[in-house]
Scaffold this motif. Sequence first.
Motif, PDB file in Angstrom:
ATOM      1  N   MET A   1      56.509  14.159  70.245  1.00 43.38           N
ATOM      2  CA  MET A   1      56.669  12.831  69.676  1.00 43.38           C
ATOM      3  C   MET A   1      57.781  12.091  70.394  1.00 43.38           C
ATOM      4  SD  MET A   1      57.967  11.572  65.953  1.00 43.38           S
ATOM      5  CE  MET A   1      59.635  11.680  66.607  1.00 43.38           C
ATOM      6  N   ARG A   2      57.585  10.807  70.633  1.00 44.93           N
ATOM      7  CA  ARG A   2      58.599   9.981  71.289  1.00 44.93           C
ATOM      8  C   ARG A   2      59.156   8.967  70.293  1.00 44.93           C
ATOM      9  NH1 ARG A   2      57.857   6.484  76.855  1.00 44.93           N
ATOM     10  NH2 ARG A   2      58.820   4.553  76.123  1.00 44.93           N
ATOM     11  N   TYR A   3      60.484   8.824  70.290  1.00 45.47           N
ATOM     12  CA  TYR A   3      61.154   7.887  69.382  1.00 45.47           C
ATOM     13  C   TYR A   3      61.942   6.856  70.178  1.00 45.47           C
ATOM     14  CZ  TYR A   3      64.796   5.977  66.354  1.00 45.47           C
ATOM     15  OH  TYR A   3      65.655   5.133  65.697  1.00 45.47           O
ATOM     16  N   THR A   4      61.862   5.596  69.767  1.00 42.85           N
ATOM     17  CA  THR A   4      62.623   4.517  70.383  1.00 42.85           C
ATOM     18  C   THR A   4      63.358   3.739  69.306  1.00 42.85           C
ATOM     19  OG1 THR A   4      60.984   4.260  72.160  1.00 42.85           O
ATOM     20  CG2 THR A   4      62.517   2.433  71.808  1.00 42.85           C
ATOM     21  N   ALA A   5      64.679   3.613  69.454  1.00 43.04           N
ATOM     22  CA  ALA A   5      65.464   2.759  68.561  1.00 43.04           C
ATOM     23  C   ALA A   5      65.516   1.377  69.196  1.00 43.04           C
ATOM     24  CB  ALA A   5      66.874   3.326  68.375  1.00 43.04           C
ATOM     25  N   CYS A   6      64.751   0.454  68.662  1.00 43.69           N
ATOM     26  CA  CYS A   6      64.582  -0.862  69.288  1.00 43.69           C
ATOM     27  C   CYS A   6      65.598  -1.860  68.729  1.00 43.69           C
ATOM     28  CB  CYS A   6      63.160  -1.367  69.055  1.00 43.69           C
ATOM     29  SG  CYS A   6      62.863  -2.989  69.785  1.00 43.69           S
ATOM     30  N   THR A   7      66.364  -2.478  69.609  1.00 39.60           N
ATOM     31  CA  THR A   7      67.374  -3.454  69.196  1.00 39.60           C
ATOM     32  C   THR A   7      66.939  -4.897  69.458  1.00 39.60           C
ATOM     33  OG1 THR A   7      68.462  -3.270  71.360  1.00 39.60           O
ATOM     34  CG2 THR A   7      69.254  -1.824  69.597  1.00 39.60           C
ATOM     35  N   SER A   8      65.763  -5.077  70.057  1.00 41.94           N
ATOM     36  CA  SER A   8      65.309  -6.433  70.380  1.00 41.94           C
ATOM     37  C   SER A   8      64.494  -7.030  69.240  1.00 41.94           C
ATOM     38  CB  SER A   8      64.446  -6.413  71.655  1.00 41.94           C
ATOM     39  OG  SER A   8      63.155  -5.915  71.355  1.00 41.94           O
ATOM     40  N   LYS A   9      64.287  -8.333  69.308  1.00 41.55           N
ATOM     41  CA  LYS A   9      63.345  -8.997  68.416  1.00 41.55           C
ATOM     42  C   LYS A   9      61.942  -8.821  68.995  1.00 41.55           C
ATOM     43  CE  LYS A   9      66.570 -12.532  66.774  1.00 41.55           C
ATOM     44  NZ  LYS A   9      66.846 -13.990  66.659  1.00 41.55           N
ATOM     45  N   PRO A  10      60.891  -8.992  68.172  1.00 48.78           N
ATOM     46  CA  PRO A  10      59.524  -8.811  68.685  1.00 48.78           C
ATOM     47  C   PRO A  10      59.224  -9.669  69.906  1.00 48.78           C
ATOM     48  CG  PRO A  10      59.492  -8.961  66.302  1.00 48.78           C
ATOM     49  CD  PRO A  10      60.900  -9.269  66.715  1.00 48.78           C
ATOM     50  N   ASP A  11      59.686 -10.927  69.902  1.00 44.44           N
ATOM     51  CA  ASP A  11      59.360 -11.845  70.991  1.00 44.44           C
ATOM     52  C   ASP A  11      59.997 -11.450  72.322  1.00 44.44           C
ATOM     53  OD1 ASP A  11      57.955 -13.229  69.131  1.00 44.44           O
ATOM     54  OD2 ASP A  11      59.317 -14.937  68.998  1.00 44.44           O
ATOM     55  N   SER A  12      61.087 -10.687  72.273  1.00 44.51           N
ATOM     56  CA  SER A  12      61.777 -10.319  73.515  1.00 44.51           C
ATOM     57  C   SER A  12      61.653  -8.829  73.828  1.00 44.51           C
ATOM     58  CB  SER A  12      63.264 -10.713  73.427  1.00 44.51           C
ATOM     59  OG  SER A  12      63.883 -10.094  72.310  1.00 44.51           O
ATOM     60  N   PHE A  13      60.704  -8.154  73.180  1.00 49.50           N
ATOM     61  CA  PHE A  13      60.525  -6.710  73.350  1.00 49.50           C
ATOM     62  C   PHE A  13      60.308  -6.344  74.816  1.00 49.50           C
ATOM     63  CE2 PHE A  13      57.895  -2.816  73.250  1.00 49.50           C
ATOM     64  CZ  PHE A  13      58.645  -2.016  72.405  1.00 49.50           C
ATOM     65  N   LYS A  14      59.363  -6.995  75.457  1.00 47.09           N
ATOM     66  CA  LYS A  14      59.047  -6.683  76.853  1.00 47.09           C
ATOM     67  C   LYS A  14      60.140  -7.187  77.794  1.00 47.09           C
ATOM     68  CE  LYS A  14      55.311  -7.094  80.253  1.00 47.09           C
ATOM     69  NZ  LYS A  14      53.937  -7.617  80.503  1.00 47.09           N
ATOM     70  N   GLN A  15      60.683  -8.378  77.528  1.00 49.36           N
ATOM     71  CA  GLN A  15      61.702  -8.956  78.395  1.00 49.36           C
ATOM     72  C   GLN A  15      62.972  -8.115  78.426  1.00 49.36           C
ATOM     73  OE1 GLN A  15      59.864 -10.520  76.274  1.00 49.36           O
ATOM     74  NE2 GLN A  15      58.775 -12.147  77.397  1.00 49.36           N
ATOM     75  N   GLU A  16      63.270  -7.400  77.337  1.00 53.69           N
ATOM     76  CA  GLU A  16      64.464  -6.557  77.291  1.00 53.69           C
ATOM     77  C   GLU A  16      64.155  -5.123  77.733  1.00 53.69           C
ATOM     78  OE1 GLU A  16      66.990  -6.866  73.884  1.00 53.69           O
ATOM     79  OE2 GLU A  16      66.439  -8.965  73.514  1.00 53.69           O
ATOM     80  N   ASN A  17      63.007  -4.970  78.425  1.00 53.94           N
ATOM     81  CA  ASN A  17      62.632  -3.708  79.076  1.00 53.94           C
ATOM     82  C   ASN A  17      62.313  -2.572  78.106  1.00 53.94           C
ATOM     83  OD1 ASN A  17      62.927  -4.763  81.733  1.00 53.94           O
ATOM     84  ND2 ASN A  17      65.135  -4.465  81.592  1.00 53.94           N
ATOM     85  N   PHE A  18      61.928  -2.910  76.876  1.00 55.69           N
ATOM     86  CA  PHE A  18      61.363  -1.893  75.994  1.00 55.69           C
ATOM     87  C   PHE A  18      59.889  -1.714  76.359  1.00 55.69           C
ATOM     88  CE2 PHE A  18      65.018  -3.263  73.489  1.00 55.69           C
ATOM     89  CZ  PHE A  18      65.526  -2.040  73.069  1.00 55.69           C
ATOM     90  N   THR A  19      59.371  -0.505  76.163  1.00 54.65           N
ATOM     91  CA  THR A  19      57.987  -0.243  76.539  1.00 54.65           C
ATOM     92  C   THR A  19      57.385   0.794  75.608  1.00 54.65           C
ATOM     93  OG1 THR A  19      56.522   0.243  78.417  1.00 54.65           O
ATOM     94  CG2 THR A  19      58.529   1.587  78.193  1.00 54.65           C
ATOM     95  N   LEU A  20      56.134   1.126  75.835  1.00 49.32           N
ATOM     96  CA  LEU A  20      55.416   2.134  75.063  1.00 49.32           C
ATOM     97  C   LEU A  20      54.890   3.194  76.016  1.00 49.32           C
ATOM     98  CD1 LEU A  20      53.438  -0.323  72.763  1.00 49.32           C
ATOM     99  CD2 LEU A  20      55.483   0.964  72.151  1.00 49.32           C
ATOM    100  N   ARG A  21      54.735   4.411  75.519  1.00 54.46           N
ATOM    101  CA  ARG A  21      54.450   5.531  76.419  1.00 54.46           C
ATOM    102  C   ARG A  21      53.072   5.456  77.058  1.00 54.46           C
ATOM    103  NH1 ARG A  21      52.621  10.964  73.431  1.00 54.46           N
ATOM    104  NH2 ARG A  21      51.072  10.069  72.047  1.00 54.46           N
ATOM    105  N   GLN A  22      52.133   4.711  76.426  1.00 58.12           N
ATOM    106  CA  GLN A  22      50.788   4.647  76.998  1.00 58.12           C
ATOM    107  C   GLN A  22      50.777   4.077  78.409  1.00 58.12           C
ATOM    108  OE1 GLN A  22      51.486   4.082  73.877  1.00 58.12           O
ATOM    109  NE2 GLN A  22      49.761   4.345  72.487  1.00 58.12           N
ATOM    110  N   VAL A  23      51.663   3.105  78.664  1.00 54.37           N
ATOM    111  CA  VAL A  23      51.646   2.453  79.978  1.00 54.37           C
ATOM    112  C   VAL A  23      52.406   3.263  81.018  1.00 54.37           C
ATOM    113  CG1 VAL A  23      51.420   0.170  78.954  1.00 54.37           C
ATOM    114  CG2 VAL A  23      53.701   1.068  79.451  1.00 54.37           C
TER     115      VAL A  23
END
Length: 245
Positions: A1-23
């Motif tokens: 299992m992979r866990y991510t503690a996300c500190t961004s807002k939804p609109d800036s998720f990708k711009q702040e370099n958060f990602t998902l394991r599928q990609v």
Amino acid sequence: MRYTACTSKPDSFKQENFTLRQVECEPMRQTELFILITINDEDEVLLSSTLHRVIENIAYLCSLTESPTWINKRTLSYLKALGVYQDGIAKSKVNNKTVRAHIYEYTTQISIQCSKDSVDKKTIASTQIIFCLKEKSKGKTGSHQWFFNAFCPILNPRICLLIDVGVRPVAGTCGKLDVDITNDIEDASNYNNILANNDYLAKNNVFCFELISKHNSSWILYYENSSIAEVDIPENLPEMIQQYI
């Protein structure tokens, strides 16, 4: 299992370099079907009835030759049994930034269906699950923001499907709700749903219009009239009120 503690807002998720394991898989996987299941404080019975039927539908599609504290504790135990949640690893801050969402990712090969009296567990088609536990609930609107603004730009799914916990999809995309009235609360709830139907359709029509008219996007909406979904009706007045919060 992979866990991510996300500190961004939804609109800036990708711009702040958060990602998902599928990609991050080689080769990168194409997401065919992305399903949002919104949950508030429903118990493990309602969650399992929805998730079990969803996984069964995914198994059927695969068989074709074409084609933290506000959540119920027993629900977390159910997700833990599926392998998509673990106690004790969530963080409240990362680099002095407040965590806005806890993202757990896992590919499960089992489906668990719970009832008041029994638990049925069986091996079924592999299903990739992203469990996003928002730090603050903020209702369905917040869930839709994470789904469409944060995760969809990463996964670029071909099909999106929205389901509430307690709804059991029978086949395909949902076009009709099937209600079985057996007591006074259910009767009142069904009558209330009928009265509120124009308001319900109005809200969803606005949502659908905003989705398909989104700038630089090409979303397509489908409505399948022959498809139905079974709905769990509340057994008492507080449960009925909770559905509209």
